[in-house]
Design an enzyme around this catalytic site. Structure first.
Site, short mmCIF file in Angstrom:
data_model
loop_
_atom_site.label_atom_id
_atom_site.label_comp_id
_atom_site.label_asym_id
_atom_site.label_seq_id
_atom_site.Cartn_x
_atom_site.Cartn_y
_atom_site.Cartn_z
N ASP A 51 -15.27 -102.56 -18.87
CA ASP A 51 -15.44 -102.02 -17.68
C ASP A 51 -16.74 -102.39 -16.89
OD1 ASP A 51 -13.87 -98.94 -18.65
OD2 ASP A 51 -12.99 -100.75 -18.21
N ARG A 75 -0.66 -103.07 -19.56
CA ARG A 75 -0.84 -101.80 -20.22
C ARG A 75 0.22 -101.27 -20.93
NH1 ARG A 75 -5.03 -100.11 -16.95
NH2 ARG A 75 -5.51 -98.63 -18.30
N ARG A 87 -11.79 -93.72 -6.98
CA ARG A 87 -11.00 -93.29 -8.56
C ARG A 87 -12.01 -93.25 -9.42
NH1 ARG A 87 -5.65 -96.69 -10.15
NH2 ARG A 87 -6.10 -95.32 -11.91
N LYS A 98 -15.90 -90.16 -15.85
CA LYS A 98 -14.45 -90.06 -15.63
C LYS A 98 -13.53 -90.39 -17.09
CE LYS A 98 -12.01 -94.21 -14.36
NZ LYS A 98 -10.87 -94.27 -15.15
N ASN A 99 -14.00 -91.07 -17.78
CA ASN A 99 -12.92 -91.61 -19.20
C ASN A 99 -13.29 -90.58 -20.10
OD1 ASN A 99 -12.19 -93.46 -17.69
ND2 ASN A 99 -13.07 -95.16 -18.58
N ASP A 129 2.93 -98.94 -26.38
CA ASP A 129 3.58 -98.84 -27.92
C ASP A 129 2.89 -98.28 -29.01
OD1 ASP A 129 1.85 -101.17 -27.45
OD2 ASP A 129 2.34 -102.07 -29.39
N LEU A 130 1.71 -98.46 -29.14
CA LEU A 130 0.68 -97.68 -30.10
C LEU A 130 0.88 -96.29 -30.03
CD1 LEU A 130 -2.51 -99.93 -29.89
CD2 LEU A 130 -0.57 -100.25 -31.40
N CYS A 156 -0.34 -102.38 -14.13
CA CYS A 156 -0.96 -101.93 -13.06
C CYS A 156 -2.07 -103.12 -12.81
CB CYS A 156 -1.88 -100.65 -13.41
SG CYS A 156 -3.25 -101.01 -14.62
C1 EPZ Z 1 -9.29 -96.84 -21.58
O1 EPZ Z 1 -8.14 -97.42 -21.02
C2 EPZ Z 1 -10.26 -96.59 -20.33
N1 EPZ Z 1 -9.28 -95.71 -19.42
C3 EPZ Z 1 -10.25 -97.79 -19.60
O2 EPZ Z 1 -11.14 -97.78 -18.20
C4 EPZ Z 1 -11.09 -98.86 -20.66
O3 EPZ Z 1 -11.13 -100.04 -19.84
C5 EPZ Z 1 -10.40 -99.09 -21.75
O4 EPZ Z 1 -10.32 -97.66 -22.33
C6 EPZ Z 1 -11.07 -99.93 -22.86
O5 EPZ Z 1 -12.24 -99.51 -23.23
C7 EPZ Z 1 -9.54 -94.14 -19.82
O6 EPZ Z 1 -10.27 -93.88 -20.57
C8 EPZ Z 1 -8.82 -93.38 -18.69
P1 EPZ Z 1 -7.12 -99.30 -24.36
P2 EPZ Z 1 -6.89 -97.26 -22.08
O7 EPZ Z 1 -5.80 -98.44 -24.90
O8 EPZ Z 1 -6.91 -96.38 -23.14
C9 EPZ Z 1 -3.70 -102.51 -25.13
C10 EPZ Z 1 -11.76 -97.65 -16.17
O9 EPZ Z 1 -11.98 -98.93 -15.46
N2 EPZ Z 1 -2.80 -101.33 -25.61
O10 EPZ Z 1 -8.26 -99.23 -25.48
O11 EPZ Z 1 -5.71 -97.62 -21.49
C11 EPZ Z 1 -4.12 -102.34 -23.57
O12 EPZ Z 1 -2.98 -103.18 -22.91
C12 EPZ Z 1 -10.54 -97.87 -17.11
O13 EPZ Z 1 -12.20 -96.67 -15.97
C13 EPZ Z 1 -1.80 -101.91 -25.99
O14 EPZ Z 1 -1.23 -103.18 -26.45
O15 EPZ Z 1 -7.26 -98.74 -22.99
C14 EPZ Z 1 -5.38 -103.15 -23.25
O16 EPZ Z 1 -5.13 -104.40 -23.31
C15 EPZ Z 1 -9.89 -99.30 -17.11
N3 EPZ Z 1 -0.71 -100.92 -26.62
C16 EPZ Z 1 -6.07 -102.55 -24.82
O17 EPZ Z 1 -5.18 -102.58 -25.63
C17 EPZ Z 1 -0.93 -99.74 -26.50
O18 EPZ Z 1 -0.19 -98.70 -26.80
C18 EPZ Z 1 -7.08 -101.82 -24.61
O19 EPZ Z 1 -6.46 -100.53 -23.97
C19 EPZ Z 1 -2.08 -99.28 -25.98
C20 EPZ Z 1 -3.08 -100.21 -25.53
#
Ligand code: EPZ
Length: 421
Positions: A310, A124, A402, A25-26, A127-128, A119
């Site tokens: 995950d 979530r 999902r 999925k990811n 900012d990055l 969510c």
């Molecule tokens: C991806 O989410 C995956 N989703 C998530 O899987 C997975 O848990 C996550 O990566 C970590 O491996 C998809 O690929 C669709 P992140 P993502 O940006 O990209 C913080 C599932 O169950 N952050 O690495 O949203 C954020 O709040 C899902 O399949 C910021 O602070 O993850 C979080 O605490 C859930 N600012 C941490 O980083 C930003 O701009 C990790 O987020 C972006 C993220």
């Protein structure tokens, strides 16, 4: 999907047999976004049947792409991309719609989307993503809950240092940089296998990306991308979840179409608990769980290649019936223990406080009525219900759908007494 559906599970049966692992999925979600950049028809194979994938296809259609699904293959024709708005309802339905920002901006020079609401997993923030797009020349304003991005002409390359190796931000930067003017470097980039899969697809489309999988990714912008054909990598999280089902029930399975090299961190934990895993190399993995497992003393979720966040919930379900105490530290998300209260209803002994949770293994769980509140927590309820004596009901199956393709069919084929009503 129908939110009133529920799963009925009669637990206490071993999970045994062969399970074919679905496409990731990811990975398929960023790949579908990448199709927006290619002028023509892309073909993606091994796409899982998931509601999140359906949502991504609806976004593509809103942008003017023609999206046709035939079994595991999705064809996306982006010859006539016209739109640049991600519909509000789809942003709300699927937070990861944010990953259309980079490709839509790269293709059309504009993008309008609503702030992805907080969510099931906490704040979530994005900012990055926003600061990276600004570094590449995008003008971004936020008003009335909407984000409006635009660029005069092409985006330009930039040297971007991520304060956290965000998977989504890394993907958005790769998508925006593929056709930007000049070189983009991402430092402290995420290294997940899905990042490598995206880079491989974009390079097939004519992009010039190197270093994917490492912490420094370099993207030399090109004028435009042409279509390509690609097979989505196996879903390591779904694979790990099914191993947790086998471990929790003392069963044994053979996973096919999986890449064990992507699963090292949690295979090591399962083996430390007393499970046995043997990779045949041709995408097959033999796995067996003993009746009574030993609890892993500490599980700390980390960016890849560390223990994946995950799998935190599914493996917690296994530790509820293992021997001993496990301390969990969830370092990635700030609200990822919503499954704890539901597992306690089955008789698990768990205490959660902030980013820490402690499980004490109990002799056995007993069935109960449960409520899934998010995707991986919902999967953890399935793992625990399979191990519990008696009948469990799980509502909120829409969350599980999902990320898991036909979860009841997959598990029933492996010996589970499970049905969807
Ligand atoms: C991806 O989410 C995956 N989703 C998530 O899987 C997975 O848990 C996550 O990566 C970590 O491996 C998809 O690929 C669709 P992140 P993502 O940006 O990209 C913080 C599932 O169950 N952050 O690495 O949203 C954020 O709040 C899902 O399949 C910021 O602070 O993850 C979080 O605490 C859930 N600012 C941490 O980083 C930003 O701009 C990790 O987020 C972006 C993220």
């Amino acid at each position: 999907m129908d939110n009133r559906q529920k799963l009925i599970i009669n637990g206490g049966r071993r999970i045994e047999g062969e399970i074919t692992v679905q496409g990731a999925k990811n990975s398929v979600l960023p790949l579908l976004s990448a199709c927006v950049l290619a002028h023509g028809e892309c073909v993606l194979h091994n796409c899982p049947q998931l509601t999140d994938v359906d949502a991504a296809c609806r976004i593509l259609s809103c942008l003017g792409c023609r999206c046709v699904r035939d079994g595991g293959t999705i064809c996306v024709d982006s010859s006539a991309v016209s739109g640049y708005e991600i519909p509000d309802d789809l942003m709300r339905e699927m937070r990861s719609s944010i990953m259309f920002l980079g490709s839509v901006l790269g293709r059309t020079g504009r993008c309008r989307l609503s702030f992805p609401g907080g969510c099931e997993l906490g704040a979530r923030p994005i900012d990055l993503h926003i600061s990276a797009m600004r570094q590449m020349g995008a003008v971004i304003t936020e008003e009335h809950g909407y984000i409006l991005c635009s660029t005069e002409g092409r985006l330009h390359g930039a040297r971007i240092m991520l304060s956290f190796p965000s998977v989504g931000a890394t993907e958005n930067i790769m998508l925006a940089a593929a056709t930007a003017d000049g070189m983009t470097e991402i430092h402290n980039a995420a290294g997940e296998p899905e990042i490598r899969d995206l880079a491989e697809f974009l390079n097939k489309c004519g992009a010039e990306i190197s270093g994917a999988g490492s912490s420094v990714i370099r993207i030399e912008g090109v004028e435009r991308l042409h279509p390509a054909e690609h097979s989505v990598i196996p879903d390591r999280i779904a694979a790990g979840t099914y191993l947790c089902c086998a471990a929790a029930t003392g069963g044994e399975v053979i996973l096919s179409r999986c890449r064990t090299e992507d699963m090292t961190a949690f295979l090591n934990v399962l083996e430390s608990m007393g499970c046995r895993a043997y990779s045949y190399g041709d995408g097959k993995l033999y796995f067996s769980g003993k009746r009574r497992l030993t609890a892993p003393p500490m599980i700390r979720t980390m960016p890849y290649p560390g223990f994946p966040t995950d799998i935190q919930a599914p493996i917690m379900a296994v530790t509820t019936v293992a021997q001993g105490t496990s301390v969990f530290v969830e370092t990635i998300f700030d609200n990822r223990y919503r499954h704890v209260s539901e597992l306690v209803r089955l008789g698990a002994s768990i205490k959660a406080e902030g980013r820490v949770a402690v499980t004490e293994g109990v002799q056995s769980l007993t069935g109960a009525k449960l409520c899934a509140k998010e995707l991986r927590g919902g999967a953890a309820l399935v793992v625990a219900a399979l191990a519990a004596e008696g009948t469990s009901e799980i509502v909120g199956v829409n969350y599980i759908d999902r990320g898991y393709e036909n979860i009841e069919k997959t598990l029933r084929q492996a010996g589970a007494d499970i049905k969807r009503v």
